[in-house]
Design an enzyme around this catalytic site. Structure first.
Site, PDB file in Angstrom:
ATOM      1  N   LYS A 101      -4.561   9.646  -1.253  1.00 11.39           N
ATOM      2  CA  LYS A 101      -4.718  10.959  -0.620  1.00 11.39           C
ATOM      3  C   LYS A 101      -3.370  11.578  -0.258  1.00 11.39           C
ATOM      4  O   LYS A 101      -3.158  12.783  -0.467  1.00 11.39           O
ATOM      5  CB  LYS A 101      -5.606  10.820   0.624  1.00 11.39           C
ATOM      6  CG  LYS A 101      -5.831  12.102   1.403  1.00 11.39           C
ATOM      7  CD  LYS A 101      -6.964  11.952   2.377  1.00 11.39           C
ATOM      8  CE  LYS A 101      -6.686  10.851   3.392  1.00 11.39           C
ATOM      9  NZ  LYS A 101      -5.558  11.217   4.303  1.00 11.39           N
ATOM     10  N   ARG A 177     -13.237  13.585  10.727  1.00  9.71           N
ATOM     11  CA  ARG A 177     -13.601  12.209  10.365  1.00  9.71           C
ATOM     12  C   ARG A 177     -15.040  11.875  10.731  1.00  9.71           C
ATOM     13  O   ARG A 177     -15.581  10.887  10.244  1.00  9.71           O
ATOM     14  CB  ARG A 177     -12.660  11.222  11.068  1.00  9.71           C
ATOM     15  CG  ARG A 177     -11.229  11.266  10.558  1.00  9.71           C
ATOM     16  CD  ARG A 177     -10.389  10.171  11.206  1.00  9.71           C
ATOM     17  NE  ARG A 177      -9.055  10.109  10.634  1.00  9.71           N
ATOM     18  CZ  ARG A 177      -8.013  10.815  11.063  1.00  9.71           C
ATOM     19  NH1 ARG A 177      -8.187  11.649  12.077  1.00  9.71           N
ATOM     20  NH2 ARG A 177      -6.832  10.713  10.492  1.00  9.71           N
ATOM     21  N   ARG A 212       0.663  -3.438  -0.294  1.00  7.46           N
ATOM     22  CA  ARG A 212       1.622  -2.435   0.209  1.00  7.46           C
ATOM     23  C   ARG A 212       2.681  -3.098   1.089  1.00  7.46           C
ATOM     24  O   ARG A 212       2.411  -4.042   1.824  1.00  7.46           O
ATOM     25  CB  ARG A 212       0.899  -1.349   1.008  1.00  7.46           C
ATOM     26  CG  ARG A 212       0.139  -0.375   0.150  1.00  7.46           C
ATOM     27  CD  ARG A 212      -0.267   0.859   0.911  1.00  7.46           C
ATOM     28  NE  ARG A 212      -1.103   0.594   2.079  1.00  7.46           N
ATOM     29  CZ  ARG A 212      -1.871   1.512   2.661  1.00  7.46           C
ATOM     30  NH1 ARG A 212      -1.896   2.743   2.182  1.00  7.46           N
ATOM     31  NH2 ARG A 212      -2.598   1.197   3.720  1.00  7.46           N
ATOM     32  N   ARG A 241       2.505  -4.035   6.874  1.00  5.08           N
ATOM     33  CA  ARG A 241       2.010  -3.345   8.063  1.00  5.08           C
ATOM     34  C   ARG A 241       0.840  -4.124   8.664  1.00  5.08           C
ATOM     35  O   ARG A 241       0.057  -4.740   7.924  1.00  5.08           O
ATOM     36  CB  ARG A 241       1.574  -1.919   7.707  1.00  5.08           C
ATOM     37  CG  ARG A 241       2.718  -1.063   7.179  1.00  5.08           C
ATOM     38  CD  ARG A 241       2.339   0.404   7.121  1.00  5.08           C
ATOM     39  NE  ARG A 241       1.165   0.662   6.305  1.00  5.08           N
ATOM     40  CZ  ARG A 241       0.711   1.887   6.016  1.00  5.08           C
ATOM     41  NH1 ARG A 241       1.353   2.940   6.484  1.00  5.08           N
ATOM     42  NH2 ARG A 241      -0.362   2.041   5.273  1.00  5.08           N
ATOM     43  N   ARG A 252     -11.814  -1.250   8.021  1.00  7.26           N
ATOM     44  CA  ARG A 252     -11.503   0.183   7.981  1.00  7.26           C
ATOM     45  C   ARG A 252     -12.325   0.895   6.915  1.00  7.26           C
ATOM     46  O   ARG A 252     -12.760   2.037   7.105  1.00  7.26           O
ATOM     47  CB  ARG A 252     -10.013   0.384   7.734  1.00  7.26           C
ATOM     48  CG  ARG A 252      -9.131   0.015   8.937  1.00  7.26           C
ATOM     49  CD  ARG A 252      -7.684  -0.188   8.536  1.00  7.26           C
ATOM     50  NE  ARG A 252      -7.098   0.998   7.937  1.00  7.26           N
ATOM     51  CZ  ARG A 252      -5.970   0.989   7.243  1.00  7.26           C
ATOM     52  NH1 ARG A 252      -5.329  -0.164   7.025  1.00  7.26           N
ATOM     53  NH2 ARG A 252      -5.484   2.099   6.744  1.00  7.26           N
TER      54      ARG A 252
END
Length: 608
Positions: A101, A177, A212, A241, A252
């Site tokens: 995104k 959201r 990532r 992270r 999530r």
């Protein structure tokens, strides 16, 4: 109680900008009255006042405004027109973590020039700037709680109201959201042209997240397989992270999928689901094609609506006029009924809206009937504040930033409270209820009259009863403010700008012509006064009304039966009528006749 003839005459003398002396005789003396109600009227209007940039939504909602609309109900519209051909895009985009995104947002902004809006960035900016919203948000963030929807919605609404978003269009990234957030935006009239959803299989998303890596020195994101670091040095300092563990990614994703399904229900008809499991260039080509199609459709619709507006705008004034229900009766009864108060507030509001739509930028409202005239009783300033609130909230309801201003002290020591009836008014405004969505401090700010009070983000200004005091003049501060405001609307509510010379003759001669010329530069958008026989306060003989864009209207009050009355129109005037004009209208004389002798001529010139 109503003003005495003497007070009424002096009051009118103070409000007029004519340079000629006021004669001492006339048929009618004048006065007015009103009170309060609150409005949640919603509208849209462009900060730029030129007809080519008027916003579509304001015209849609207000070209068929009815003066019969009850208080506390939104003004309904039946006719939709537009003067805007190239209306910018409004886009929402949603995607799960690692769906690409962020990359697509960068490419959309580069191609279409939209303003990229992310709630995370907005929150950080508000907190850093220590705004009212930022301070409230920080309280939640510091305790690990989610920032409430109403705060985030107010923040988004404020950002969308800025000029760059209105001119360039906007890309709302990852918001709303939840269904509650989506409904809040719907209630505010904030709706996208298209809702883009990037779809990527769960296993791909998990792989992207787990692989990532973050460069803590640059903030750049890498992927150990898909986008490895350029050098070994960079590779050695990369970190994972905390949210990029497989367990947290799965959690999530579950939350995201649940929320997006709820949001989809709101935007089902404008949703475009796009396969995000392809090279970014391929994904963007599909997004670009979709947005180009939306632009073409908006262009065609706006062109059609523009044609409708040309044929319909000429009927605007007459169509709204036909719906007017006439002057309310029993105006001698004080306090007035709620119906009467609502009539006056709605009448003023609609005149102001129409004037702003037509590009007027220097406006004046004169409605000095007893319940709105603080010069008779200081306590009436509260009722005047409610009129101001009605107008301010209406424009702020569209996200316009309105500055409500009261003149500050005009002296020192014993003069610090001048003018008396405005003393404490600013505090009253600050303590008033300014509605939902944190309107005060975000869309409505309280200030003083002066050039220094004009901020870049202000869209319009409402000035509460600007007036001269004996030996003191507000004109210089007022002129500085209007010059700084430029083409933005400045609305004076019950101004009293005639010179009031002090004992030493200050303000009596020096620069007087220029002051009067400046005061006369403000155009009446609303005026209402009751008419009485000279020297009396009862009964009411009639009324003088002007509601933009209609002419001045002289009415005669007629008793139909005991406790039953009505107002009958006698004449209309393109310009503000003089006492002679009104006298002749009541006597049935031709307009060119100027004889006002006898009883009918007692107190002439009161309206000049």
């Amino acid at each position: 109680m109503f003003l005495s003839p003497l007070h009424c005459a002096s009051h009118l003398k103070a409000t007029t900008t004519a340079t000629s002396p006021t004669p001492s005789c006339s048929l009618l003396s004048t006065c007015i009255s009103s009170s309060s109600f609150q409005s949640s009227t919603s509208l849209s209007f462009a900060s730029s006042i030129s007809s080519s940039s008027l916003s579509t939504s304001l015209l849609r909602r207000h070209l068929c405004v009815s003066q019969e609309c009850p208080a506390k109900k939104r003004i309904q519209c039946k006719l939709q027109v537009s003067c805007t051909i190239n209306e910018p895009l409004k886009v929402m985009i949603s995607g799960a973590p690692a769906s690409g995104k962020g990359t697509q947002c960068e490419m959309i902004v580069q191609k279409f020039g939209l303003v990229h809006i992310s709630t995370g960035d907005l929150l950080r900016a508000e907190v850093a700037a220590e705004t009212e919203i930022g301070i409230k948000a920080k309280e939640y963030m510091n305790t690990g709680r989610l920032v409430p929807d109403e705060i985030v919605t107010a923040m988004v609404r404020a950002r969308l109201s800025l000029q760059d978003a209105k001119e360039k269009g906007w890309l709302l990234d990852g918001y709303p959201r939840t269904s509650a957030q989506a409904q809040s935006l719907e209630d505010l009239g904030i709706r996208p042209d298209v809702y883009i959803v990037l779809e990527v299989p769960d296993e791909i998303l998990i792989n992207r997240c787990v692989g990532r890596r973050l460069d803590p020195m640059t903030g750049k994101i890498y992927h150990i397989k898909n986008f490895p670091p350029e050098t070994e040095e960079i590779k050695s300092r990369l970190v994972t992270r905390p949210d990029d563990t497989e367990e947290k990614v799965i959690s999530r994703l579950e939350i995201y999928k649940k929320n997006v399904e709820e949001v989809l229900a709101t935007y089902m008809k404008i949703t475009n689901k796009i396969d995000g499991n392809r090279p970014k260039e391929v994904v963007f080509e599909e997004i670009k094609s979709s947005l180009n199609q939306v632009q073409d459709e908006k262009q065609k619709a706006a062109t059609t609506e523009n044609a409708v507006s040309k044929s319909s705008s000429s009927n605007f004034a007459s169509s709204t006029k036909d719906k007017w229900r006439g002057i309310p009766t029993k105006l001698n009864n004080i306090p007035h009924s709620r119906e009467i108060r609502e009539y006056f507030y709605d009448d003023v509001l609609q005149a102001t809206l129409r004037a702003v739509i037509d590009g007027k930028t220097r406006l004046k409202v004169e409605i000095s009937i007893p319940e709105l005239d603080p010069s008779t009783d200081v306590y009436r300033i509260g009722t005047l504040m409610e009129l101001v609130r009605v107008i301010a909230l209406t424009f702020a309801d569209d996200g316009k930033r309105v500055k409500v201003c009261v003149q500050g002290s005009m002296g020192e020591g014993a003069l610090a409270g001048m003018p008396l009836q405005l003393a404490g008014t600013r505090k009253i405004l600050e303590f008033m209820d300014w509605g939902d969505y944190e309107a005060k401090g975000t869309f409505i700010n309280i200030g003083s009259i002066g050039g220094d009070e004009v901020d870049e983000q202000d869209d319009m200004f409402i000035l509460v009863a600007p007036q001269n005091a004996f030996g003191n003049c507000i004109i210089d501060d007022l002129r500085a403010m209007t010059e700084a405001a430029g083409k933005r609307p400045v609305i004076l509510i019950n101004p009293r700008l005639k010179d009031l010379p002090g004992s030493g003759g200050v303000m009596q001669t020096m620069g007087r012509d220029k002051r009067l010329e400046y005061a006369a530069s403000f155009e009446d958008c609303y005026s209402f006064r009751l008419l009485y026989y000279a020297g009396t306060q009862y009964p009411i003989m009639g009324a003088l009304r002007m509601c933009y864009p209609f002419p001045y209207e002289v009415y005669k009050r007629v008793d139909e039966a005991p406790r039953n009355e009505k107002y009958v129109m006698l004449s209309t005037f393109d310009k503000k009528p003089t006492s002679d004009d009104i006298n002749n209208a009541f006597l049935g004389k031709p307009r060119e006749a100027k004889d006002t002798s006898g009883f009918w001529g007692f107190l002439s010139g009161i309206l000049s």
